[in-house]
Design an enzyme around this catalytic site. Structure first.
Site, PDB file in Angstrom:
ATOM      1  N   THR A 166      27.088  28.861  39.837  1.00 31.45           N
ATOM      2  CA  THR A 166      27.419  29.196  38.450  1.00 31.45           C
ATOM      3  C   THR A 166      27.309  28.006  37.514  1.00 31.45           C
ATOM      4  OG1 THR A 166      28.922  30.845  39.291  1.00 31.45           O
ATOM      5  CG2 THR A 166      29.227  30.223  37.034  1.00 31.45           C
ATOM      6  N   LYS A 177      39.234  27.971  47.994  1.00 32.29           N
ATOM      7  CA  LYS A 177      39.160  28.820  46.802  1.00 32.29           C
ATOM      8  C   LYS A 177      40.219  29.902  46.973  1.00 32.29           C
ATOM      9  CE  LYS A 177      35.852  31.267  43.843  1.00 32.29           C
ATOM     10  NZ  LYS A 177      34.512  31.845  43.683  1.00 32.29           N
ATOM     11  N   THR A 189      30.724  28.135  43.823  1.00 34.46           N
ATOM     12  CA  THR A 189      32.119  27.962  44.229  1.00 34.46           C
ATOM     13  C   THR A 189      32.492  28.764  45.470  1.00 34.46           C
ATOM     14  OG1 THR A 189      32.750  29.662  42.651  1.00 34.46           O
ATOM     15  CG2 THR A 189      32.944  27.370  41.937  1.00 34.46           C
ATOM     16  N   ASP A 190      31.742  29.841  45.771  1.00 36.15           N
ATOM     17  CA  ASP A 190      32.175  30.724  46.861  1.00 36.15           C
ATOM     18  C   ASP A 190      32.343  29.978  48.183  1.00 36.15           C
ATOM     19  OD1 ASP A 190      32.362  32.804  45.178  1.00 36.15           O
ATOM     20  OD2 ASP A 190      30.771  34.026  46.070  1.00 36.15           O
TER      21      ASP A 190
END
Lengths: 629, 441
Positions: free
Chosen positions: B102, B257, B178-179
């Site tokens: 992202t 996360k 970020t995942d």
């Protein structure tokens, strides 16, 4: 100055909040609630559109580089408004509202809806864009015989509510962010300001009749595009009150005429922009010993004094052909919008502690001649962008009115707010899939298309026995729902209820009282008290005043004003006593004694007992006495 | 062509129209003038997407179109990047290694969603402040969603970072989706031994094509941290709260996360953040972090064995799944057990059998927070007896990565010792009482 031959073109854009239960892209309720549970601090940055361009209005906001602080309360907002969660699917009721209005205006409905991001980085949207979707094109609004072409109908999210504008940050409340709005753009028409007001009223009425429109102050806002013949329009954004529309148009016309005349005058003098408008010169050292506090403070804060010469401009900056229309004001307001303190022009000097010696020094330094003018700006070196924008504006004095976005000042004037945005600020909202508008959906909406205002009005007059003026007023009123509820649950006369909800409220609002505090619950209680005879209709306006002033309920006001109603027994005794103590009057005038006795009684009980009841008791009492004699 | 197919595509081609061109569309109802916008794969093929002059996009039904006419040719929409001027010649040399995600994504006309598309230099032009911090080079190593990262990507990335640091770069920032950024951070933590400088992984929870993106503030803070921090090692830097004020620097082995969408989704688990970056200053929180080291001791162990599984145990789970994994050649399993590290008693005989057959089985907890302890209940003791090794307070994801790394770089005889050793701060011997909830203020 010549202006009679000018014609203004005015285009209206109406933004109406929709009363559709929840926000446009999340499930939050629509309510005002700005008690801070959290304060979120953010910065926004410009981005390129999908065509690879950055919008001028977007760059303008970014250069100011202010922080934004958002007040969050979990009652009114969720993570979506915080820009911490992707949007939920669009509220289809809002889309239906727009389709309904499109059908009513004969517009062409877009068959596949694309939600767009309109880049707005003034902080009013946490995302840095406003989600908006074009639902229909074209159509015609019929306003009292005038046909106004419709350009577009769209649905968009309302912005966050600006609470405070500080030097370093803007403070917004998130409660209003995401409330669904319908936006209707009308084509520019050549019309006088009063007619434009009528057009706005007609469109507002159509929206109210669909039943989708929210009612009340601040739920409808008008943007007005105004241009004089041959020049591009200026857009005045966010006019909330209908009666401000003509004033705003008149002011804008005068302002634009003046700019036109200035350009003509400069041309007559044989001047052109490039040779007339000089470059900025740092004149800080001329002010080292100045007695001006304004300049001294700025220098102490590390600012510099920039001077610029304008050949042939002497007297032009202070020229004021119409109230509050001056070139000096034009530049000063633009400077303020760019975050500078303002400007100082030679027409107003000596002033602000700047002495005539200071002026002479500047004149000599900048080679300012007898027929020339100069401008001083107190700015930091990093205000380069603002300075060049201001110089650009000075160059444009040779062109007449230039397109820009302006805001209403509240008293009918307008002031500069930012450059006009272009199409480069539209970007597809990639988080929302495209929406297909089916035939079934359109047919469903057809059921909501309202009948024309005149028919509804006639029905209303008939159903409630209202005269035309009252019926119009109550149909336009924010309290229409309350009116219907009171009429169906009490025995009060609809005319009385309508008078209280329209004329009484208008009157006390003209007295300067804040009627926004009168919510439906409080007003309903007032009508119940009236219905049960605990107050008289004569006392209603005093109670309303008290409710506004003190912020308390109707029953508290009754106590506060000593309007505590007289009980049935007390009233009966009072009537009995009055008749007895005026026995001779009754015996001589017989039934005709009613008039004077009624006057005496009402003197004592006005506001505490219902006139009808007093009259009934008095008649009975007189009859009884006459029977006994 | 530009996502269009069938009859619509033919119509566009016949008129020499491509995406980005301005055309006039004549339908039964009216005429439209606008720019042709590419159509993406999942959208219905019966519509033409047109950007009207007012900037709005609309879809026009193909069967209503009578004709189209080219008005103006344009180049297809593209991102324009501007060249940077570096302010000073004395700035340190740094590099941004981009892997996608992202932080570097733009609208994708294929799916209508966002996808990694910005090059690292585009990123520089979007965040010009970087030029005040360092002479920044940029390399797009991958352009993939982080969910598509594999252990072989970790290897390539570790080598690349090793190269840059060895060449003398004074700052290395890795942009990452970020995942799975937590997994990659752990992988680099193990693969890069004795880094001279802090390697900082950074992502964003809002794509860089939106004005509110957290990409720029994260990227700027990450660059400062990599160049200026007094410690070395591998870290993740992300927002510490939903405001653009406080960034948290997390140990690469202790970060997870913990939220699907918030800017402050990343939290240190079973540890405090290593440092906070706020108002342009770095505040070191953990006091036993490794100092910056001489480049001479820098080493790399970049291999990862892909025959490793991370299994979350659930009520009534069929234990045959373990036999199946063994049968498929799985060399090691990290279990996410219940509570202190339990699985149902029914599974224990199967686990015992595969351990005896040479499969490494480790226990972590699906509680996420806290430490496993297999000596409290019978089940735990049975698991120990079966040969399942508890991993203290190591995160399940970190344990999975570490096991893959152990099997990739060391012989089987070393695996247990290395797994039990504290290589990159993945273990802490003391669990600290911390106030408040994870997502409080």
């Amino acid at each position: 100055m010549e202006n009679k031959n000018f014609k203004a073109k005015v285009g209206l854009e109406i933004h109406q909040q929709l009363n559709v239960g929840r926000k446009l892209f999340c499930d939050c309720p629509i309510m005002e609630y700005d008690e801070a549970e959290h304060r979120i601090l953010r910065y926004l940055r410009p981005t390129q559109s999908e065509l690879g361009e950055v919008d001028p209005a977007v760059m303008f906001e970014f250069r100011k580089n202010k922080a934004n602080i958002y007040i969050y309360n979990s009652r009114a907002s969720c993570l979506v408004e915080c820009d911490e969660e992707p949007p939920h699917p669009i509220n289809m009721d809002a889309v239906k509202a727009a389709i309904t209005v499109a059908l009513a205006l004969g517009s062409k409905i877009v068959e596949e809806l694309h939600v767009m991001r309109k880049i707005v980085i003034d902080g009013s949207n946490t995302t840095g864009f406003q989600r908006t979707v074009l639902v229909a094109l074209d159509g015609v609004l019929n306003a009292d015989g005038i046909e106004v072409p419709v350009q577009t109908i769209s649905v968009e999210e309302d912005a966050a509510r600006l609470i405070e504008e500080r030097d370093d940050a803007k403070v917004f409340s998130l409660d209003r962010l995401g409330v669904p709005l319908i936006e209707i753009s009308l084509a520019p028409i050549e019309a006088d300001p009063k007619t434009v007001e009528k057009v706005a009223l007609a469109l507002g009425r159509l929206l109210r009749l669909t039943g989708f429109a929210a009612r009340g102050l601040g739920t409808i806002r008008q943007d007005i595009n105004i241009s004089i013949e041959g020049f591009p329009p200026c857009e005045v954004k966010g006019v909330q009150k209908l009666d401000l529309i003509p004033k705003v148009i008149e002011y804008e016309m005068m302002r634009q005429y003046h700019l036109y005349n200035i350009a003509r005058l400069l041309k007559e003098k044989g001047l052109d922009s490039n040779s007339s408008v000089g470059e900025y010169v740092d004149v800080t050292n001329l002010f080292e010993e100045t007695g001006s506090k304004v300049v001294r403070n700025a220098l102490d804060n590390g600012k510099k004094v920039y001077g610029i010469r304008l050949i042939g401009f002497r007297g032009l900056f202070k020229m004021e052909p119409y109230p509050n229309v001056r070139l000096g004001l034009e530049l000063a307001e633009m400077a303020r919008a760019y975050g500078l303190g303002g400007i100082i022009h030679s027409d107003e000097l000596p002033a602000y502690g700047i002495s005539s010696e200071d002026v002479e020094r500047v004149k000599a330094y900048l080679s300012v001649g007898e027929s020339d003018a100069f401008i001083l700006i107190l700015a930091n070196e990093r205000d380069f962008d603002a300075l060049s924008a201001l110089r650009q504006r000075m160059l444009q004095f040779f062109e007449g009115p230039v397109p820009e976005t302006r805001g209403p000042t509240g008293d009918g004037r307008t002031k500069y707010s930012r450059p006009r945005p272009g199409a480069a600020r539209m970007y597809p909202e990639t988080d929302i899939p495209l929406i297909r508008v089916s035939k079934e959906l359109i047919e469903e909406c057809r059921r909501f298309v309202p009948r024309p205002w005149n028919e509804v009005l006639k029905d209303y007059m008939q159903k409630y026995g209202l005269n035309e003026k009252l019926a119009n007023q109550i149909l336009d009123s924010a309290y229409l729902g309350l009116f219907e509820r009171v009429c169906s649950t009490t025995r009060l006369s609809p005319t009385l209820v309508a008078v209280v909800l329209t004329e009484h409220l208008v009157n006390i609002s003209r007295e300067g009282l804040d009627i926004s505090i009168l919510d439906e619950k409080r007003l309903f209680e007032l009508f119940q008290l009236l219905d049960s005879g605990q107050i008289s209709k004569e006392s209603v306006i005093d109670i309303l005043r008290c409710m506004c002033k003190e912020g308390i309920s109707a029953s508290d006001c009754i106590r506060r004003l000593g309007l505590k109603p007289i009980t049935e027994e007390e009233l009966a005794k009072m009537v009995h006593d009055t008749v007895l103590s005026n026995r001779s009057l009754v015996e001589s005038l017989r039934e005709r004694s009613f008039g004077p006795l009624m006057g005496m009684l009402m003197e004592k009980v006005r506001g505490k007992a219902d006139g009808g009841k007093v009259s009934r008791l008095l008649k009975e009492e007189i009859a009884r006495l006459l029977q006994n004699t | 062509m530009d996502g269009y197919s069938g009859a619509l595509k033919r119509l566009l081609e016949e008129n020499n129209v491509r995406a980005g061109d301005v055309i006039k569309v004549i339908t039964e109802e009216r005429e439209y003038v606008g720019t042709v916008i590419p159509r993406y794969e999942y959208a219905s093929q019966d519509f033409l997407t047109l950007k009207l002059l007012n900037g709005y996009n609309i879809g026009i039904r193909f069967d209503k179109i009578l004709s189209i006419k080219l008005i103006e040719k344009h180049s297809p929409p593209s991102f324009k990047s501007t060249l940077l001027e570096f302010k000073s010649k004395n700035l340190p040399h740094a590099v941004i290694v981009s892997t996608g995600g992202t932080i570097a994504s733009r609208v994708d006309y294929r799916t209508g969603g966002v996808r990694p598309a910005l090059s690292a230099s585009d990123l520089l032009s979007v965040v010009p402040e970087l030029a005040d911090i360092a002479k920044v080079d940029a390399e797009v190593l991958f352009s993939i969603y982080s969910e598509n990262m594999t252990p072989s990507h970790w290897t390539v990335l570790a080598r690349k970072v090793h190269d840059y640091v060895s060449k003398g770069y004074e700052g290395v920032v890795v942009t990452h989706g970020t995942d799975t950024m937590g997994y990659t951070a752990a992988a680099l933590s193990f693969a890069l031994k004795h880094t001279p400088i802090p390697i900082v992984l950074v992502g964003s929870q809002r794509s860089s094509d939106r004005p509110s993106s957290d990409a720029s503030s994260n990227l700027i803070s990450a660059m400062h941290t990599s160049i200026e921090a007094p410690f070395s090692g591998v870290y993740v830097l992300m927002h510490g709260w939903v405001s653009d004020e406080r960034m948290e620097v997390h140990l690469g082995t202790k970060v997870r996360k913990l939220h699907t969408s918030r800017r402050d989704a990343f939290k240190s688990v079973n540890s405090k953040p290593a440092a906070i970056y706020e108002n342009g200053r770095l505040h070191v929180i953990l006091d036993d972090l490794p100092k910056r080291r001489p480049p001479s001791s820098f080493d790399i162990f970049p291999n990862f064995d892909e025959r490793v599984a991370l299994i979350k145990f659930y009520p009534n789970m069929d234990p045959e799944i373990f036999s199946y994994l063994h049968g498929k050649g799985c060399r090691g399993i990290v279990l996410e057990g219940f509570g202190l590290g339990h699985v149902s008693s029914r599974a224990i005989p199967v686990l015992k059998k595969i351990v005896r057959d040479g499969v490494f089985v480790f226990m972590t907890s699906q509680c996420i927070f806290g430490r496993v302890r297999l000596t409290v209940y019978d089940t735990g003791r049975d698991l120990l007896e079966a040969g399942v090794i508890p991993l203290e307070d190591m995160l399940p994801e970190t344990a999975f990565v570490k096991l893959s790394w152990c099997l990739g770089n060391f012989g089987e005889d070393k695996v247990l010792d290395v797994m039990k050793a504290n290589i990159a701060y993945e273990y802490s011997s003391r669990t600290i009482l911390e106030e408040g909830e994870c997502f409080g203020k």
